[in-house]
Scaffold this active site. Structure first.
Site, PDB file in Angstrom:
ATOM      1  CE1 TYR A  62      -5.101  47.477  34.864  1.00 44.96           C
ATOM      2  CE2 TYR A  62      -3.139  46.172  34.481  1.00 44.96           C
ATOM      3  CZ  TYR A  62      -4.464  46.421  34.233  1.00 44.96           C
ATOM      4  OH  TYR A  62      -5.150  45.631  33.347  1.00 44.96           O
ATOM      5  CG  LEU A 211      -7.679  31.139  37.387  1.00 46.92           C
ATOM      6  CD1 LEU A 211      -6.585  31.202  38.453  1.00 46.92           C
ATOM      7  CD2 LEU A 211      -8.104  29.700  37.140  1.00 46.92           C
TER       8      LEU A 211
END
Length: 332
Positions: A62, A211
């Site tokens: 990341y 989500l």
């Protein structure tokens, strides 16, 4: 805001510790969804810890190490309060390109050494290959992590985006505490084959994408650097269909006087006590909204009604592009 004393912890698998029922995913704090505000990221991590969150999820790829260094800053005085979950193995170029996966035993140990240095810690709590390396038997990868447990550098082993056969083979080498996999109201494929295997083996689920990368919360792409530009569900030709489903979720949430994000998280929490949603909040506002989902109680009838209103098979587009879907062990 919901506090740790007001919630019931969940077990991280049969052999893992008890944890707060929501984890904080830190990927978005390192540019994966466009520019991030570093001071706000640090404040969000601290707010999560103050609220009782115990799992902080990251990956050594990341931001090419940026995310681990960010966590190192955030955890300078809070290391003992959290469990650090690290994914490794994804290979990236200096231009950010994705180059494949490397989970050879030597690569496992090398990646671990660099993660420990960037994080500024003496051990990682949950260490997992980001994906299955098709060139390396999973037994070799898990065996090398097990050696690092014996050496004191790792506490527990997790998996990510693998299917039932790989899960069973891995668990035969060493106990696995959790599988990290995308799971949401509109990404429910793990329910058929993967979740039954996890239940049998006593392995928890750390569910990312609850989500649907912001789709269910009404979030939109932030620009050229947003990873969602690569995902079919966010393509222009699929937006109209998908927004109809999101609107249905919003209608149900409005009747409950909560947000659609809170309803989507509450749905995941209500499905199984072994599921720990990994929420990718980048701000304290997003974090507080997500944690409030712990106050939402859904009956089995309400869960069924939500699923009927927002059926997973009605979503337009796959969760990853065609190439990624073909190589994902969890989709085979």
């Amino acid at each position: 805001m919901t506090t740790a004393s007001a919630i019931h912890p969940r077990k991280l698998g049969r052999t893992g510790p008890a944890v707060f029922p929501i984890a904080l995913g830190c990927m978005g704090m390192s540019g994966m969804y466009g520019p991030a505000d570093e001071p706000e990221s640090l404040a969000t991590i601290h707010a999560a810890i103050d609220a009782g969150v115990t799992i902080l999820d990251t990956g050594d790829f990341y931001g090419m190490g940026h995310n681990e260094m960010l966590l190192s800053q955030a955890l300078r005085f809070f290391r003992e309060k959290v469990l650090i979950s690290v994914k490794f193995g994804a290979q990236r170029g200096p231009d950010g390109a994705w180059l494949g996966y490397d989970a050879r035993p030597a690569a496992v140990k090398t990646a671990l050494a660099y993660s420990l240095k960037r994080l500024g810690v003496d051990h990682i709590d949950i260490y997992r290959p980001a994906r299955l390396d098709p060139k390396v038997p999973i037994e070799d990868t898990i065996g090398s992590i097990a050696e690092m447990i014996q050496a004191g550098y790792v506490r527990h082993i997790g998996l990510s985006e693998v299917g039932p056969e790989t899960i069973r083979r891995a668990a035969a080498v060493h106990p696995i505490v959790d599988l990290q996999i995308e799971y949401s109201l509109i990404s429910r494929s793990p329910e058929s084959r993967i979740f039954p295997a996890l239940k049998e083996l006593g392995i928890a689920v750390t569910a990312y994408g609850v989500l649907s990368r912001g789709l269910l919360s009404g979030s939109s792409n932030s620009g050229p650097g947003d990873i969602r530009n690569r995902f079919p569900r966010f393509a222009a030709e699929n937006q109209a269909q998908n927004q109809k489903l999101v609107a249905r979720l919003a209608e149900i949430a409005t009747r409950r006087d909560i947000t659609q994000s809170q309803l989507a998280i509450a749905w995941a929490l209500a499905k199984e006590p072994s599921i720990i949603p990994v929420i990718g909040a980048r701000t304290r506002t997003q974090l507080n909204e997500s944690l409030a989902a712990l106050e939402v109680s859904l009956t089995s009838e309400e869960v069924a009604a939500i699923e009927a209103a927002v059926p997973a098979d009605a979503i337009a587009g796959t969760r990853y592009d065609t190439h990624q879907m073909q190589i994902l062990d969890s989709e085979k």
